[in-house]
Motif scaffolding. Sequence first.
Motif, PDB file in Angstrom:
ATOM      1  N   MET A 284       0.838  -1.206   0.000  1.00 19.34           N
ATOM      2  CA  MET A 284       0.000   0.000   0.000  1.00 19.34           C
ATOM      3  C   MET A 284       0.875   1.258   0.000  1.00 19.34           C
ATOM      4  SD  MET A 284      -2.717   1.178   2.904  1.00 19.34           S
ATOM      5  CE  MET A 284      -1.537   1.619   4.154  1.00 19.34           C
ATOM      6  N   ILE A 285       1.868   1.278   0.885  1.00 17.70           N
ATOM      7  CA  ILE A 285       2.763   2.432   0.972  1.00 17.70           C
ATOM      8  C   ILE A 285       3.474   2.645  -0.358  1.00 17.70           C
ATOM      9  CG2 ILE A 285       4.823   3.351   2.136  1.00 17.70           C
ATOM     10  CD1 ILE A 285       2.684   3.274   4.103  1.00 17.70           C
ATOM     11  N   LYS A 286       3.931   1.539  -0.977  1.00 15.42           N
ATOM     12  CA  LYS A 286       4.652   1.653  -2.247  1.00 15.42           C
ATOM     13  C   LYS A 286       3.758   2.233  -3.324  1.00 15.42           C
ATOM     14  CE  LYS A 286       8.316  -1.735  -2.513  1.00 15.42           C
ATOM     15  NZ  LYS A 286       8.655  -3.070  -3.034  1.00 15.42           N
ATOM     16  N   GLU A 287       2.562   1.684  -3.472  1.00 16.16           N
ATOM     17  CA  GLU A 287       1.658   2.173  -4.524  1.00 16.16           C
ATOM     18  C   GLU A 287       1.351   3.647  -4.307  1.00 16.16           C
ATOM     19  OE1 GLU A 287       0.559   0.861  -7.225  1.00 16.16           O
ATOM     20  OE2 GLU A 287       1.169  -1.225  -6.986  1.00 16.16           O
ATOM     21  N   MET A 288       1.100   3.997  -3.045  1.00 13.92           N
ATOM     22  CA  MET A 288       0.656   5.347  -2.713  1.00 13.92           C
ATOM     23  C   MET A 288       1.792   6.357  -2.885  1.00 13.92           C
ATOM     24  SD  MET A 288      -2.367   6.128  -1.446  1.00 13.92           S
ATOM     25  CE  MET A 288      -3.287   7.299  -0.531  1.00 13.92           C
ATOM     26  N   PHE A 289       2.947   6.087  -2.253  1.00 13.62           N
ATOM     27  CA  PHE A 289       3.972   7.123  -2.171  1.00 13.62           C
ATOM     28  C   PHE A 289       5.101   6.943  -3.175  1.00 13.62           C
ATOM     29  CE2 PHE A 289       1.830   7.168   1.893  1.00 13.62           C
ATOM     30  CZ  PHE A 289       1.506   8.504   1.976  1.00 13.62           C
ATOM     31  N   ASN A 290       5.480   5.703  -3.481  1.00 19.65           N
ATOM     32  CA  ASN A 290       6.573   5.523  -4.441  1.00 19.65           C
ATOM     33  C   ASN A 290       6.075   5.658  -5.875  1.00 19.65           C
ATOM     34  OD1 ASN A 290       7.690   4.840  -2.041  1.00 19.65           O
ATOM     35  ND2 ASN A 290       8.836   3.100  -2.817  1.00 19.65           N
ATOM     36  N   TYR A 291       4.909   5.025  -6.164  1.00 24.19           N
ATOM     37  CA  TYR A 291       4.426   5.055  -7.546  1.00 24.19           C
ATOM     38  C   TYR A 291       3.389   6.147  -7.740  1.00 24.19           C
ATOM     39  CZ  TYR A 291       6.183   0.282  -6.954  1.00 24.19           C
ATOM     40  OH  TYR A 291       6.923  -0.814  -6.636  1.00 24.19           O
ATOM     41  N   ARG A 292       2.969   6.789  -6.649  1.00 23.51           N
ATOM     42  CA  ARG A 292       1.960   7.844  -6.683  1.00 23.51           C
ATOM     43  C   ARG A 292       0.712   7.415  -7.428  1.00 23.51           C
ATOM     44  NH1 ARG A 292       3.646  12.167  -4.586  1.00 23.51           N
ATOM     45  NH2 ARG A 292       2.295  13.618  -5.652  1.00 23.51           N
ATOM     46  N   ASN A 293       0.299   6.141  -7.216  1.00 18.55           N
ATOM     47  CA  ASN A 293      -0.950   5.676  -7.783  1.00 18.55           C
ATOM     48  C   ASN A 293      -1.983   5.665  -6.661  1.00 18.55           C
ATOM     49  OD1 ASN A 293      -3.088   4.222  -8.901  1.00 18.55           O
ATOM     50  ND2 ASN A 293      -1.689   3.133 -10.272  1.00 18.55           N
ATOM     51  N   PHE A 294      -2.680   6.794  -6.513  1.00 18.40           N
ATOM     52  CA  PHE A 294      -3.572   6.951  -5.360  1.00 18.40           C
ATOM     53  C   PHE A 294      -4.742   5.974  -5.413  1.00 18.40           C
ATOM     54  CE2 PHE A 294      -1.693  11.305  -5.759  1.00 18.40           C
ATOM     55  CZ  PHE A 294      -0.863  11.158  -4.679  1.00 18.40           C
ATOM     56  N   GLY A 295      -5.208   5.649  -6.613  1.00 17.38           N
ATOM     57  CA  GLY A 295      -6.322   4.717  -6.743  1.00 17.38           C
ATOM     58  C   GLY A 295      -5.985   3.365  -6.158  1.00 17.38           C
ATOM     59  N   ARG A 296      -4.865   2.806  -6.611  1.00 17.43           N
ATOM     60  CA  ARG A 296      -4.482   1.480  -6.133  1.00 17.43           C
ATOM     61  C   ARG A 296      -4.162   1.485  -4.656  1.00 17.43           C
ATOM     62  NH1 ARG A 296      -0.598  -1.022 -10.830  1.00 17.43           N
ATOM     63  NH2 ARG A 296      -2.255  -1.443 -12.327  1.00 17.43           N
ATOM     64  N   GLY A 297      -3.421   2.522  -4.226  1.00 15.46           N
ATOM     65  CA  GLY A 297      -3.072   2.623  -2.810  1.00 15.46           C
ATOM     66  C   GLY A 297      -4.322   2.648  -1.954  1.00 15.46           C
ATOM     67  N   SER A 298      -5.317   3.442  -2.368  1.00 16.10           N
ATOM     68  CA  SER A 298      -6.555   3.540  -1.600  1.00 16.10           C
ATOM     69  C   SER A 298      -7.302   2.214  -1.601  1.00 16.10           C
ATOM     70  CB  SER A 298      -7.458   4.623  -2.182  1.00 16.10           C
ATOM     71  OG  SER A 298      -6.765   5.834  -2.263  1.00 16.10           O
ATOM     72  N   ALA A 299      -7.329   1.540  -2.758  1.00 15.50           N
ATOM     73  CA  ALA A 299      -8.039   0.268  -2.823  1.00 15.50           C
ATOM     74  C   ALA A 299      -7.419  -0.734  -1.853  1.00 15.50           C
ATOM     75  CB  ALA A 299      -8.004  -0.283  -4.252  1.00 15.50           C
ATOM     76  N   ILE A 300      -6.086  -0.764  -1.802  1.00 16.87           N
ATOM     77  CA  ILE A 300      -5.430  -1.702  -0.875  1.00 16.87           C
ATOM     78  C   ILE A 300      -5.748  -1.316   0.565  1.00 16.87           C
ATOM     79  CG2 ILE A 300      -3.230  -2.687  -0.150  1.00 16.87           C
ATOM     80  CD1 ILE A 300      -2.150  -2.064  -2.922  1.00 16.87           C
ATOM     81  N   ALA A 301      -5.782   0.010   0.843  1.00 17.03           N
ATOM     82  CA  ALA A 301      -6.115   0.458   2.196  1.00 17.03           C
ATOM     83  C   ALA A 301      -7.507  -0.009   2.583  1.00 17.03           C
ATOM     84  CB  ALA A 301      -6.022   1.977   2.274  1.00 17.03           C
ATOM     85  N   ILE A 302      -8.462   0.072   1.644  1.00 17.09           N
ATOM     86  CA  ILE A 302      -9.834  -0.354   1.943  1.00 17.09           C
ATOM     87  C   ILE A 302      -9.877  -1.865   2.181  1.00 17.09           C
ATOM     88  CG2 ILE A 302     -12.160  -0.556   0.977  1.00 17.09           C
ATOM     89  CD1 ILE A 302     -11.549   2.267   1.829  1.00 17.09           C
ATOM     90  N   VAL A 303      -9.140  -2.626   1.361  1.00 16.01           N
ATOM     91  CA  VAL A 303      -9.093  -4.078   1.560  1.00 16.01           C
ATOM     92  C   VAL A 303      -8.585  -4.391   2.962  1.00 16.01           C
ATOM     93  CG1 VAL A 303      -7.916  -6.193   0.828  1.00 16.01           C
ATOM     94  CG2 VAL A 303      -8.791  -4.609  -0.883  1.00 16.01           C
ATOM     95  N   LEU A 304      -7.544  -3.675   3.355  1.00 11.84           N
ATOM     96  CA  LEU A 304      -6.960  -3.884   4.681  1.00 11.84           C
ATOM     97  C   LEU A 304      -7.992  -3.552   5.762  1.00 11.84           C
ATOM     98  CD1 LEU A 304      -4.172  -4.815   5.372  1.00 11.84           C
ATOM     99  CD2 LEU A 304      -3.435  -2.459   5.561  1.00 11.84           C
ATOM    100  N   LEU A 305      -8.702  -2.448   5.569  1.00 11.58           N
ATOM    101  CA  LEU A 305      -9.721  -2.017   6.537  1.00 11.58           C
ATOM    102  C   LEU A 305     -10.793  -3.088   6.672  1.00 11.58           C
ATOM    103  CD1 LEU A 305     -10.778   0.419   8.240  1.00 11.58           C
ATOM    104  CD2 LEU A 305     -12.162   1.006   6.266  1.00 11.58           C
ATOM    105  N   ILE A 306     -11.241  -3.621   5.522  1.00 19.35           N
ATOM    106  CA  ILE A 306     -12.307  -4.626   5.540  1.00 19.35           C
ATOM    107  C   ILE A 306     -11.827  -5.898   6.239  1.00 19.35           C
ATOM    108  CG2 ILE A 306     -13.681  -6.134   4.047  1.00 19.35           C
ATOM    109  CD1 ILE A 306     -13.816  -3.728   2.092  1.00 19.35           C
ATOM    110  N   LEU A 307     -10.548  -6.230   6.051  1.00 22.06           N
ATOM    111  CA  LEU A 307     -10.008  -7.421   6.713  1.00 22.06           C
ATOM    112  C   LEU A 307      -9.972  -7.230   8.219  1.00 22.06           C
ATOM    113  CD1 LEU A 307      -6.997  -8.447   4.441  1.00 22.06           C
ATOM    114  CD2 LEU A 307      -9.164  -9.619   4.729  1.00 22.06           C
ATOM    115  N   ILE A 308      -9.736  -6.001   8.660  1.00 21.34           N
ATOM    116  CA  ILE A 308      -9.561  -5.767  10.093  1.00 21.34           C
ATOM    117  C   ILE A 308     -10.906  -5.627  10.815  1.00 21.34           C
ATOM    118  CG2 ILE A 308      -8.708  -4.037  11.745  1.00 21.34           C
ATOM    119  CD1 ILE A 308      -6.277  -3.682   9.991  1.00 21.34           C
ATOM    120  N   ILE A 309     -11.936  -5.135  10.106  1.00 23.87           N
ATOM    121  CA  ILE A 309     -13.224  -4.861  10.760  1.00 23.87           C
ATOM    122  C   ILE A 309     -13.790  -6.062  11.544  1.00 23.87           C
ATOM    123  CG2 ILE A 309     -15.681  -4.405  10.269  1.00 23.87           C
ATOM    124  CD1 ILE A 309     -14.771  -2.224   8.371  1.00 23.87           C
ATOM    125  N   PRO A 310     -13.894  -7.276  10.937  1.00 19.24           N
ATOM    126  CA  PRO A 310     -14.470  -8.373  11.717  1.00 19.24           C
ATOM    127  C   PRO A 310     -13.697  -8.656  13.008  1.00 19.24           C
ATOM    128  CG  PRO A 310     -13.781  -9.125   9.537  1.00 19.24           C
ATOM    129  CD  PRO A 310     -13.549  -7.680   9.571  1.00 19.24           C
TER     130      PRO A 310
END
Lengths: 326, 384
Positions: A284-310
């Motif tokens: 997530m950090i790589k996509e967001m800050f190294n590659y500056r692909n905010f879409g992918r970085g955000s999608a991975i962040a949401i996946v992570l959030l969904i995994l943690i919620i339960p």
Amino acid sequence: MMEFWTRLLNVVLAIAIGCGGVIGLFYLANLAINALPKPWNQRLLPWVYISPALLLLSAYLILPTVQTFYLSFLDGRSQNFVGLKNYIFAFTDRAMLIAFKNNLLWLVLVTGISVSLGLIIAVLVDKVRYEPIIKSLIFLPMAISFVGASVIWKFMYAYKPAGDDQIGVLNALLVNFGFEPVGWVVEQSVNNFALIAIMIWLYTGFAMVILSSAVKGIPEEVIEAARIDGANSWQIFWRITIPMIRSTILVVSTTIIILVLKVFDIVFVMTGGNYGTEVIASRMIKEMFNYRNFGRGSAIAIVLLILIIPVMISNIRRFRTQEKLR
Amino acid sequence: MIGEQQEKIEAALAPFTEETGIEVVYEGTDTFATTLPIRVDSGNPPDLAMFPQPGLMADFAREGMLVPLTEFMSLEDLQAAYDESWIQLGSVNNVPYGVWYRASVKSLVWYNPQQFTANGYEIPTTWDEMLALSDRLVSEGKTPWCIGMESGDATGWVGTDWVEEIMLRTAGPNVYDQWISHEIPFNDPAVENAVNIFGDIVRNEDYVYGGVVSALSTPFGDSIQGLFGEDPNCYLHKQGNFIEAFLPTDINLDEDVDVFPLPQINPDQGLPILVAGDVFAMFNDTPEARQLMEYLASKTPHEVAAGLGGYLSPRQGIDLALYPTDLSRKQAEILNNADVIRFDASDMMPGAVGTGTFWSGMVDYVGGADAETVLTNIENSWPE
């Protein structure tokens, strides 16, 4: 000198006006609410008092989450709508699949080993004379940040070619006993385990301290009664200790699960996600800050959030039932 | 840039302030690539910015945020100051925006001249001679190369540098340019060929000190130390001029260490030199900023910086005698004599590839993955 005093005066004034303003605001709101007709003032009062907290919460937690969710449907520069493309990437990209596989390995090994090791130590040192010393030693790594711990372990795992002076502790030992040095962080057969060991080292102490207090909370009479009935230590451990501290074990495990899902510092410092050690958060950090692909970085962040919620929900539920019992 | 480099650039700017009375406020940062876009987006760009990679500068130029040099400088003056390659590197759609301040030369092979004289080794002038020297070293029971690729979360750039050098030497600058702009796919046979030539060296356990595991786990700044001592670990080390900062402190720069340009492979392509560098571009069109840009293109700041050491100027006509050591003089000479100059390809490609899958792909390749798979993975990651 003069400048210093005016500055100091400014600071004091700012604090006084700020704090006074907040107190005054609450005071006025309270007055206004009390002036309202009877059933309404009681209903509104709690909302007035929690509204600052709610505001802060929405500004720093809810809004960013909604924003991230929105960005996860846009392209890398957050300009065009791309539908589910970022999520398809998150679940099909080769690097992401490796990350999921590694995260699962982390989850099973870190949670399993640090909780069971913590439990074993907690039971073994219970009522031993040196208990406080042993426990403090094992708890000590908890005080070190992930990055700090990773730097320490870089020296543990450091590799030099055979024949050179080994500066890494583990390889120095290996060479001393006549073995070849191992590239702990680089060789794909061992590197994931080498990284996982760092987190186990960090969190066994945490599990041990909490489980130890739970073990000490088991009433003495229960264990005495079991002994009178002829139970040996092994049976007491499995039939009494574990069932009686089950809810604590679950709380410790879920806490560690959440921590493991978020792990990225260790991977980032030790390998940068190379040599097949990528995890979800480091990706997530790589996509967001190294590659500056905010879409992918955000999608991975949401996946992570969904995994943690339960895990979080189950944690909160258990906490509530526990509170009810008191 | 911050620290020592900041002091040097401030020294190079001092004559400008003395002459014109215009105060230059230099703000150093080590998070340039994140800070600058934020400042530009919020409508508060600096008058001038110094870009370590021309890619980001080109992005701003395309968005129309930068002032073309031709609005206040004549093209003739610019051409008199810089070689065509450097002007092109700072241009977008043939409009020049950038004034180059600093160059780094990547195509250097470092060696220990004392060892070379003592053993009768000769400086190779072709790739085959270099491999023959490597084989000779192996047959003498020595290890020819030291390679260190570890660089934290940037691990892999050492490998991409090698592949870029070999691409320039085998496929030539035109194919190299097509490769950067993705006019040929990343898994083109030309690239695969270059990767395999790199593999012939790096994956040869006899060639590299400590083999693949050592190449992957040795920090890039440490590996050059293998050249020194009574019985060196290795005899050749390819790295940019900036590695000078990582040399052991007890090294005599005049006697113990020297460089030669990484030899040519295909004589048709001549001797290409791979470079990186820092380029100034102008955001706010003010008279002061114009004056400063003109000053930066003049000889003075380059001459001041050259005298301070640890610096190579991309500008023409800088007196080699100004460089403080023979070593830096030689590097400047290699830069000036280059047949072809090309900028580090990974710095020019989109971030997801250049500093992403290309880096990690080289790590995978050195670790044993086959070139075709690695290159196909990189090709698939190229942003649309």
